[in-house]
Design a protein around this motif. Structure first.
Motif, PDB file in Angstrom:
ATOM      1  N   LYS A 125     -13.926  39.695 -12.836  1.00 26.72           N
ATOM      2  CA  LYS A 125     -14.060  40.687 -13.502  1.00 26.72           C
ATOM      3  C   LYS A 125     -14.541  42.008 -13.037  1.00 26.72           C
ATOM      4  O   LYS A 125     -13.832  43.179 -13.049  1.00 26.72           O
ATOM      5  N   LEU A 126     -15.520  42.094 -12.325  1.00 26.91           N
ATOM      6  CA  LEU A 126     -16.327  43.284 -11.516  1.00 26.91           C
ATOM      7  C   LEU A 126     -15.287  43.641 -10.585  1.00 26.91           C
ATOM      8  O   LEU A 126     -15.320  45.096 -10.118  1.00 26.91           O
TER       9      LEU A 126
ATOM     10  N   HIS B  37      -9.523  40.898 -20.851  1.00 25.39           N
ATOM     11  CA  HIS B  37      -9.487  42.209 -20.928  1.00 25.39           C
ATOM     12  C   HIS B  37     -11.070  43.023 -20.601  1.00 25.39           C
ATOM     13  O   HIS B  37     -11.329  43.638 -19.727  1.00 25.39           O
ATOM     14  N   GLU B  38     -11.918  42.428 -21.433  1.00 24.97           N
ATOM     15  CA  GLU B  38     -13.359  43.070 -21.605  1.00 24.97           C
ATOM     16  C   GLU B  38     -14.203  42.133 -20.678  1.00 24.97           C
ATOM     17  O   GLU B  38     -13.923  41.112 -20.482  1.00 24.97           O
ATOM     18  N   ILE B  39     -15.151  42.667 -19.987  1.00 25.48           N
ATOM     19  CA  ILE B  39     -16.289  42.166 -19.583  1.00 25.48           C
ATOM     20  C   ILE B  39     -16.897  41.148 -20.367  1.00 25.48           C
ATOM     21  O   ILE B  39     -17.158  39.477 -20.001  1.00 25.48           O
TER      22      ILE B  39
ATOM     23  N   ARG C 219     -12.076  43.946 -10.600  1.00 22.81           N
ATOM     24  CA  ARG C 219     -11.101  44.683 -11.354  1.00 22.81           C
ATOM     25  C   ARG C 219     -11.834  46.175 -11.840  1.00 22.81           C
ATOM     26  O   ARG C 219     -11.209  47.288 -11.840  1.00 22.81           O
ATOM     27  N   VAL C 220     -13.139  46.021 -12.188  1.00 23.03           N
ATOM     28  CA  VAL C 220     -14.020  47.148 -12.657  1.00 23.03           C
ATOM     29  C   VAL C 220     -14.101  48.130 -11.388  1.00 23.03           C
ATOM     30  O   VAL C 220     -14.044  49.282 -11.822  1.00 23.03           O
TER      31      VAL C 220
ATOM     32  N   CYS D   3     -10.432  47.057 -17.164  1.00 24.60           N
ATOM     33  CA  CYS D   3     -11.679  46.418 -18.015  1.00 24.60           C
ATOM     34  C   CYS D   3     -11.634  46.808 -19.585  1.00 24.60           C
ATOM     35  O   CYS D   3     -12.829  47.358 -19.921  1.00 24.60           O
TER      36      CYS D   3
ATOM     37  N   ALA E 260     -12.297  51.144 -19.503  1.00 24.19           N
ATOM     38  CA  ALA E 260     -11.234  51.998 -18.984  1.00 24.19           C
ATOM     39  C   ALA E 260     -10.216  52.809 -19.391  1.00 24.19           C
ATOM     40  O   ALA E 260      -9.606  53.804 -19.034  1.00 24.19           O
TER      41      ALA E 260
END
Length: 343
Positions: free
Chosen positions: A226-227, A202-204, A229-230, A135, A139
């Motif tokens: 995405k979350l 890559h980023e939220i 992956r977080v 993330c 990360a």
């Protein structure tokens, strides 16, 4: 006792207020069009870098910036857990979690391998791979404390953090624009496009920006993916810490005790996720806590920015950026295919 001693130093308060201003301004700028793609954390770091044009101010602030970039980072990561709604992830089904596991595992291994083949040093390769796979900036900053280096290499490790954050921020922004541009050509449903963006960016902030191009359904799918992956940030940090300790000669970190590198602040991250998901906390309070998390993380990023060495970054960052770019292209193609086939 260490914290109390820090609070008594005027240098700490100078560094505290300067980084706080950078974080608040960065958070405000991130709400503006176009700058939202960059994100509050990277903008805070850039403001810290800009402050280097004032050597008198920056000299006083630097004396305690290491404490802020270290301790505030952990606090910010813990509070960021309130952003992770475990109920929503469970409702999304097993496919999203399995996809996230495949993306994170494959991207970290691929980016690390390609980086090392291109001559990138080990610690920088780990951080770049983690930021690309999980993330982004959060990360990088979450895993970095697990890479225990000697006193002599602490400065270089700070540069590695900045390099990795800058790499994933730039590539995330570039690929956000690419994926939005590709949308009319892909003939995906809103859900498929949301999964595609949430799984490949890559980023939220990048996933939100691109996923919203497919409407509310696409945005929801992007955020959930995405979350997912977080959620893997905590186990990734633990596994990397164990692997790094076992494969690094003890002489490289002789000042640390040989013990299991459990990232306790990551346990706090998971605990706040549980609180935010299952306790009756008002949505407005959760939003405030997440906002506070980004302010505190922004302060840590600004502290890093104040210590950037531009010559070193330009010299050491080219291969890391090239490796991450190649792997990001592979990630985009793989997730595009998976989104079409399974969602």
């Amino acid at each position: 006792m260490i914290i109390i001693n820090k609070l008594k130093k005027s240098g700490f308060w100078i560094s505290f207020f300067i980084t706080l201003i950078c974080a608040v301004v960065g958070s405000f700028l991130a709400q503006l069009p176009y700058l939202s793609l960059v994100g509050a954390l990277v903008l805070s770091m850039l403001l810290g870098i800009i402050l280097q044009i004032q050597p008198t101010i920056i000299k006083k602030a630097r004396s305690e910036s290491g404490f802020i970039s270290n301790k505030f980072l952990r606090l910010g990561i813990i509070l960021l857990g309130f952003k992770l709604n475990l109920v929503q992830l469970a409702q999304a089904g097993i496919k999203s979690i399995l996809l996230a596991i495949c993306i994170v595992t494959g991207m970290i291994l691929l980016t690390y391998w390609v980086s090392r083949k291109m001559g990138v040093e080990r610690e920088l390769a780990i951080l770049t791979a983690t930021g690309s796979g999980v993330c982004g900036a959060a990360a990088v900053m979450g895993v970095s404390p697990q890479i225990k280096v000697s006193k002599e290499k602490e400065k270089q490790q700070q540069e590695n953090e900045v390099l990795a954050v800058a790499t994933v921020a730039i590539l995330g922004t570039v690929f956000t624009l690419i994926e939005i541009g590709l949308k009319p050509l892909l003939h995906m449903t809103p859900t498929q496009f949301g999964v595609f963006t949430g799984g490949s960016l890559h980023e939220i902030a990048h996933a939100v920006a691109a996923g919203s191009a497919a409407g509310p359904v696409g945005l929801d799918a992007a955020i959930i993916t995405k979350l997912s992956r977080v959620l893997l940030l905590a186990p990734v940090a633990l596994l990397i810490g164990i692997w790094y300790q076992k494969t690094t000669p003890q002489a490289a970190h002789a000042d640390t005790k040989a013990k299991l590198p459990i990232p306790w602040f990551m346990a706090g991250f998971l605990l706040t996720s549980v609180f935010g998901s299952f306790l009756p906390i008002p949505a407005s309070v959760l939003a405030l806590l997440v906002k506070l998390a980004y302010i505190i993380l922004g302060m840590a990023m600004a502290a890093l920015g104040m210590n950037v060495n531009f010559d070193t970054i330009i010299h050491r960052g080219r291969n890391a950026f090239a490796a991450a770019f190649i792997c990001s292209c592979v990630l985009m193609l793989v997730v595009m295919t998976a989104s079409k086939l399974f969602f």
